[in-house]
Scaffold this motif. Structure first.
Motif, PDB file in Angstrom:
ATOM      1  N   SER A  93       0.175  10.508  -2.282  1.00  0.00           N
ATOM      2  CA  SER A  93       0.994   9.922  -3.353  1.00  0.00           C
ATOM      3  C   SER A  93       1.417  10.960  -4.381  1.00  0.00           C
ATOM      4  CB  SER A  93       0.213   8.803  -4.055  1.00  0.00           C
ATOM      5  OG  SER A  93      -0.097   7.774  -3.172  1.00  0.00           O
TER       6      SER A  93
ATOM      7  N   GLY B 252       3.422   1.682  -5.579  1.00  0.00           N
ATOM      8  CA  GLY B 252       2.555   1.487  -4.416  1.00  0.00           C
ATOM      9  C   GLY B 252       1.189   0.953  -4.797  1.00  0.00           C
TER      10      GLY B 252
ATOM     11  N   ASP C 205      -3.262   4.856  -4.153  1.00  0.00           N
ATOM     12  CA  ASP C 205      -3.321   6.227  -4.660  1.00  0.00           C
ATOM     13  C   ASP C 205      -4.042   7.156  -3.685  1.00  0.00           C
ATOM     14  OD1 ASP C 205      -2.664   8.233  -6.475  1.00  0.00           O
ATOM     15  OD2 ASP C 205      -4.597   8.098  -7.499  1.00  0.00           O
TER      16      ASP C 205
ATOM     17  N   THR D 111       1.525   4.404  -8.581  1.00  0.00           N
ATOM     18  CA  THR D 111       0.747   3.525  -7.722  1.00  0.00           C
ATOM     19  C   THR D 111      -0.531   3.072  -8.420  1.00  0.00           C
ATOM     20  OG1 THR D 111      -0.286   3.366  -5.521  1.00  0.00           O
ATOM     21  CG2 THR D 111      -0.478   5.467  -6.646  1.00  0.00           C
TER      22      THR D 111
ATOM     23  N   ASN E 166       0.849  -1.195   0.000  1.00  0.00           N
ATOM     24  CA  ASN E 166       0.000   0.000   0.000  1.00  0.00           C
ATOM     25  C   ASN E 166       0.886   1.248   0.000  1.00  0.00           C
ATOM     26  OD1 ASN E 166       0.723   0.747   2.659  1.00  0.00           O
ATOM     27  ND2 ASN E 166      -1.058  -0.264   3.553  1.00  0.00           N
ATOM     28  N   ASP E 167       0.271   2.414  -0.163  1.00  0.00           N
ATOM     29  CA  ASP E 167       1.035   3.652  -0.284  1.00  0.00           C
ATOM     30  C   ASP E 167       1.738   4.039   1.010  1.00  0.00           C
ATOM     31  OD1 ASP E 167       0.183   3.806  -2.879  1.00  0.00           O
ATOM     32  OD2 ASP E 167      -1.361   5.320  -2.507  1.00  0.00           O
TER      33      ASP E 167
ATOM     34  N   SER F 154       4.894   2.420   1.098  1.00  0.00           N
ATOM     35  CA  SER F 154       5.777   3.031   0.094  1.00  0.00           C
ATOM     36  C   SER F 154       6.453   4.283   0.629  1.00  0.00           C
ATOM     37  CB  SER F 154       4.977   3.398  -1.163  1.00  0.00           C
ATOM     38  OG  SER F 154       4.392   2.278  -1.761  1.00  0.00           O
TER      39      SER F 154
ATOM     40  N   LEU G  17       4.547   9.297  -6.225  1.00  0.00           N
ATOM     41  CA  LEU G  17       4.546   7.835  -6.245  1.00  0.00           C
ATOM     42  C   LEU G  17       3.716   7.266  -7.387  1.00  0.00           C
ATOM     43  CD1 LEU G  17       5.159   5.101  -4.809  1.00  0.00           C
ATOM     44  CD2 LEU G  17       3.077   5.499  -3.452  1.00  0.00           C
TER      45      LEU G  17
END
Length: 346
Positions: free
Chosen positions: A293, A286, A289, A302, A259-260, A263, A300
């Motif tokens: 992110s 990731g 979102d 994701t 998951n973010d 991350s 990121l």
């Protein structure tokens, strides 16, 4: 002689909260109590002049229908329980908010119960909701025990589970394995060969599915793949697992995080402690979102889970169950979309 208030030694009596009653509306409108009840009952017969008098009096007094009392009489309220562990964290917070909006839009009253994942904690939450004649229960976390499902079924209470499969319950799931396979393949196709996945020790079905699908795909492609877990599926878990991965002799050049939040922890360790570059030295993908992110510090790449879509699917399953209690268990799978940012560009 003192003119001040006399101290009797007794605490002042607290006034009870008094809501405006239907009887007060009837008196001001000059109609019967039953006429007020019919005015606020959809489909009930009431003369137009009587309705106008009642509505005018209700507006003047600030009267609102006692929905709780009506729910007791009907043996069902419009309450819908949202049961979650740590609902303030990550994607779960956005999902809980989206569920509340969707439920309010349909005229339901959402109640968020922050509970643990043990059987006793889940059953305590369920009994509370049954005691208040909740219309349905939506579970965001914790695998409900068999006794939870049985109690809901005995009481005719619809149960929707998000994020895990339960054979006897309606459920909504993300396309975890599809996204994980896509992440491993995208890394491999971009020339990355030292792959890794970070999960957590919570062992939730969604996390386990993402971990296992990524590892299986990496192996099938012929890439090396390592695995690390933090204590929980949060920022600190990402920091712990990231440190473990980067302490290895052969460091990964691409990491998929379950998951973010994980991350973010990993990315801070990569840059601040290992002094490596993202994505040049370590690419990161990731899952979820969440709004952070897109922050400049992370950017990121994701997989996006749309909380509004997940919430709407859950509410639709709940409505289907209310309309047809004997229908077979419903299943909705929402495939996440890869959002490309700076942490990895295929």
């Amino acid at each position: 002689m003192s003119d001040g208030p006399v101290n009797t030694g007794k605490a002042p009596k607290k006034e009870r909260m008094r809501f405006v009653s239907a009887e007060q509306v009837a008196q001001l409108a000059g109609v019967s109590r039953s006429a007020v009840s019919r005015t606020f009952t959809p489909g009930a017969s009431v003369a137009p002049t009587t309705r106008e008098k009642v509505l005018r009096a209700a507006d003047e007094l600030g009267y609102h229908v006692n929905d709780l009392a009506r729910g007791v009489l009907a043996n069902q309220s419009r309450l819908v329980g949202i049961v979650a562990t740590r609902p303030e964290v990550g994607f779960r917070a956005h999902l809980a908010a989206a569920l509340a909006k969707s439920l309010i839009r349909r005229g339901s009253i959402p109640i968020l119960i922050n509970t643990g994942q043990t059987e006793d904690e889940l059953l305590a939450a369920q009994k509370m909701l049954i005691g208040h004649r909740a219309e349905a229960i939506i579970i965001l976390s914790g695998s409900p025990p068999a006794s939870f499902l049985e109690l809901a079924q005995r009481n005719g209470q619809p149960l929707v589970v998000i994020g895990r499969s339960e054979p006897d319950a309606d459920h909504v799931r993300a396309g975890n394995s599809e996204a994980s396979r896509k992440a491993a393949t995208a890394f491999y196709d971009s020339g990355r060969r030292r792959l890794a996945v970070i999960g957590s020790n919570t062992g939730t079905p969604a996390i386990v599915e993402r971990e296992s699908a990524f590892l299986a795909t990496a192996e099938s492609l012929g890439a090396s793949a390592t695995h690390a877990r933090g204590g929980d599926s949060d920022y600190e878990g990402g920091v712990t697992a990231g440190r473990a991965l980067l302490a290895e002799k052969t460091k990964p050049d691409a990491v998929f995080c379950a998951n973010d939040q994980i991350s973010f922890g990993l990315m801070d360790v990569v840059r601040q402690e290992a002094r490596l570059r993202i994505p040049e030295d370590v690419a990161v993908i990731g899952f979820d979102d969440v709004p952070e992110s897109a922050w400049l510090s992370y950017q990121l790449t994701t997989f996006r889970q749309d909380p509004l879509i997940m919430a709407q699917r859950a509410v639709e399953l709940m409505e289907r169950r209310l309309e047809n209690p004997n229908a077979p268990a419903g299943y909705e799978r929402v495939i996440p979309e890869l959002v490309i940012r700076q942490s990895f560009r295929p």
